[in-house]
Design a protein around this motif. Structure first.
Motif, PDB file in Angstrom:
ATOM      1  N   UNK A   1     -26.012 -51.917  20.829  1.00 47.70           N
ATOM      2  CA  UNK A   1     -27.427 -52.182  20.711  1.00 47.70           C
ATOM      3  C   UNK A   1     -27.702 -52.626  19.285  1.00 47.70           C
ATOM      4  N   UNK A   2     -28.409 -53.710  19.157  1.00 39.35           N
ATOM      5  CA  UNK A   2     -28.811 -54.224  17.848  1.00 39.35           C
ATOM      6  C   UNK A   2     -30.316 -54.068  17.736  1.00 39.35           C
ATOM      7  N   UNK A   3     -30.774 -53.455  16.648  1.00 39.25           N
ATOM      8  CA  UNK A   3     -32.204 -53.170  16.476  1.00 39.25           C
ATOM      9  C   UNK A   3     -32.671 -53.680  15.116  1.00 39.25           C
ATOM     10  N   UNK A   4     -33.772 -54.432  15.136  1.00 32.67           N
ATOM     11  CA  UNK A   4     -34.408 -54.882  13.898  1.00 32.67           C
ATOM     12  C   UNK A   4     -35.821 -54.314  13.883  1.00 32.67           C
ATOM     13  N   UNK A   5     -36.073 -53.367  12.980  1.00 35.63           N
ATOM     14  CA  UNK A   5     -37.412 -52.783  12.869  1.00 35.63           C
ATOM     15  C   UNK A   5     -38.323 -53.752  12.134  1.00 35.63           C
ATOM     16  N   UNK A   6     -39.413 -54.117  12.784  1.00 35.70           N
ATOM     17  CA  UNK A   6     -40.379 -55.040  12.187  1.00 35.70           C
ATOM     18  C   UNK A   6     -41.535 -54.298  11.536  1.00 35.70           C
ATOM     19  N   UNK A   7     -41.933 -53.170  12.143  1.00 32.24           N
ATOM     20  CA  UNK A   7     -43.004 -52.315  11.609  1.00 32.24           C
ATOM     21  C   UNK A   7     -42.563 -50.871  11.791  1.00 32.24           C
ATOM     22  N   UNK A   8     -42.633 -50.085  10.730  1.00 28.50           N
ATOM     23  CA  UNK A   8     -42.325 -48.655  10.793  1.00 28.50           C
ATOM     24  C   UNK A   8     -43.425 -47.892  10.071  1.00 28.50           C
ATOM     25  N   UNK A   9     -44.385 -47.421  10.828  1.00 32.82           N
ATOM     26  CA  UNK A   9     -45.486 -46.636  10.293  1.00 32.82           C
ATOM     27  C   UNK A   9     -45.460 -45.260  10.949  1.00 32.82           C
ATOM     28  N   UNK A  10     -46.256 -44.330  10.440  1.00 37.56           N
ATOM     29  CA  UNK A  10     -46.277 -42.979  10.996  1.00 37.56           C
ATOM     30  C   UNK A  10     -46.706 -42.970  12.461  1.00 37.56           C
ATOM     31  N   UNK A  11     -47.658 -43.815  12.827  1.00 36.78           N
ATOM     32  CA  UNK A  11     -48.183 -43.783  14.191  1.00 36.78           C
ATOM     33  C   UNK A  11     -47.911 -45.061  14.983  1.00 36.78           C
ATOM     34  N   UNK A  12     -47.064 -45.935  14.465  1.00 41.39           N
ATOM     35  CA  UNK A  12     -46.710 -47.134  15.223  1.00 41.39           C
ATOM     36  C   UNK A  12     -45.361 -47.678  14.760  1.00 41.39           C
ATOM     37  N   UNK A  28     -34.350 -40.873  28.378  1.00 32.88           N
ATOM     38  CA  UNK A  28     -35.149 -40.135  27.406  1.00 32.88           C
ATOM     39  C   UNK A  28     -36.631 -40.244  27.774  1.00 32.88           C
ATOM     40  N   UNK A  29     -37.447 -39.530  27.021  1.00 34.79           N
ATOM     41  CA  UNK A  29     -38.895 -39.703  27.101  1.00 34.79           C
ATOM     42  C   UNK A  29     -39.477 -39.433  25.719  1.00 34.79           C
ATOM     43  N   UNK A  30     -40.752 -39.699  25.594  1.00 38.66           N
ATOM     44  CA  UNK A  30     -41.471 -39.469  24.345  1.00 38.66           C
ATOM     45  C   UNK A  30     -42.670 -38.582  24.657  1.00 38.66           C
ATOM     46  N   UNK A  31     -42.927 -37.602  23.813  1.00 35.28           N
ATOM     47  CA  UNK A  31     -44.018 -36.658  24.058  1.00 35.28           C
ATOM     48  C   UNK A  31     -45.397 -37.276  23.883  1.00 35.28           C
ATOM     49  N   UNK A  67     -46.550 -41.739  27.763  1.00 38.14           N
ATOM     50  CA  UNK A  67     -45.879 -40.542  27.258  1.00 38.14           C
ATOM     51  C   UNK A  67     -45.418 -39.642  28.408  1.00 38.14           C
ATOM     52  N   UNK A  68     -44.257 -39.015  28.221  1.00 38.06           N
ATOM     53  CA  UNK A  68     -43.739 -38.073  29.198  1.00 38.06           C
ATOM     54  C   UNK A  68     -42.938 -38.690  30.331  1.00 38.06           C
ATOM     55  N   UNK A  69     -42.945 -40.011  30.462  1.00 36.41           N
ATOM     56  CA  UNK A  69     -42.211 -40.670  31.543  1.00 36.41           C
ATOM     57  C   UNK A  69     -40.748 -40.839  31.132  1.00 36.41           C
ATOM     58  N   UNK A  70     -39.839 -40.227  31.889  1.00 43.25           N
ATOM     59  CA  UNK A  70     -38.405 -40.356  31.610  1.00 43.25           C
ATOM     60  C   UNK A  70     -37.964 -41.758  31.999  1.00 43.25           C
ATOM     61  N   UNK A  71     -37.192 -42.392  31.092  1.00 41.57           N
ATOM     62  CA  UNK A  71     -36.794 -43.778  31.335  1.00 41.57           C
ATOM     63  C   UNK A  71     -35.528 -44.150  30.570  1.00 41.57           C
ATOM     64  N   UNK A  88     -46.770 -46.770  20.116  1.00 38.92           N
ATOM     65  CA  UNK A  88     -47.962 -46.229  19.464  1.00 38.92           C
ATOM     66  C   UNK A  88     -48.006 -44.735  19.699  1.00 38.92           C
ATOM     67  N   UNK A  89     -48.174 -43.976  18.620  1.00 35.72           N
ATOM     68  CA  UNK A  89     -48.226 -42.521  18.689  1.00 35.72           C
ATOM     69  C   UNK A  89     -47.187 -41.915  17.773  1.00 35.72           C
ATOM     70  N   UNK A  90     -47.247 -40.599  17.608  1.00 37.93           N
ATOM     71  CA  UNK A  90     -46.302 -39.874  16.749  1.00 37.93           C
ATOM     72  C   UNK A  90     -44.930 -39.912  17.404  1.00 37.93           C
ATOM     73  N   UNK A  91     -43.970 -40.581  16.766  1.00 37.35           N
ATOM     74  CA  UNK A  91     -42.681 -40.849  17.374  1.00 37.35           C
ATOM     75  C   UNK A  91     -41.830 -39.602  17.553  1.00 37.35           C
ATOM     76  N   UNK A  92     -41.232 -39.499  18.726  1.00 39.79           N
ATOM     77  CA  UNK A  92     -40.156 -38.561  18.974  1.00 39.79           C
ATOM     78  C   UNK A  92     -39.267 -39.173  20.065  1.00 39.79           C
ATOM     79  N   UNK A  93     -38.048 -38.728  20.153  1.00 36.57           N
ATOM     80  CA  UNK A  93     -37.087 -39.209  21.149  1.00 36.57           C
ATOM     81  C   UNK A  93     -36.487 -37.961  21.776  1.00 36.57           C
TER      82      UNK A  93
END
Length: 98
Positions: A1-12, A28-31, A67-71, A88-93
């Motif tokens: 997997x190759x990932x290029x972060x374009x925006x990294x903010x606290x809530x987005x 995984x899912x996100x809370x 949020x909460x949907x396993x995928x 969008x939202x407080x990130x968790x994995x």
């Protein structure tokens, strides 16, 4: 997997992600994160735990994951596929089984 972060903010977060042929992200899912997945090239398959039918995105198509949907996301193509991920939202994995 190759990932290029374009925006990294606290809530987005916005990232351009390329999956190699046959590659799949872990389940995984996100809370508290809502995700928009936009296919840029190839085809991206969204596997959603609550659905027996995957969502297959072609170039220009998008799908929202609440949020909460396993995928998991996968590329069943014979070539690399790329998608734009907008979160969008407080990130968790949170890893999970399907």
């Amino acid at each position: 997997m190759e990932r290029e972060d374009l925006v990294l903010e606290e809530s987005s977060r916005v990232a351009l992600i390329t999956l190699a042929a046959g590659e799949e992200s872990p389940w995984h899912h996100h809370s508290a994160v809502t995700e928009q997945v936009v296919c840029v090239s190839g085809k991206i398959t969204l596997n959603l735990a609550q659905s027996s039918m995957p969502v297959i995105l072609s170039s220009g198509q998008r799908h929202q994951i609440l949020p909460g949907v396993k995928h998991s996301l996968s590329n069943s193509e014979g070539i690399a596929s790329t998608y734009l991920l907008v979160q969008q939202g407080a990130y968790d994995f949170v890893p999970s089984s399907s």
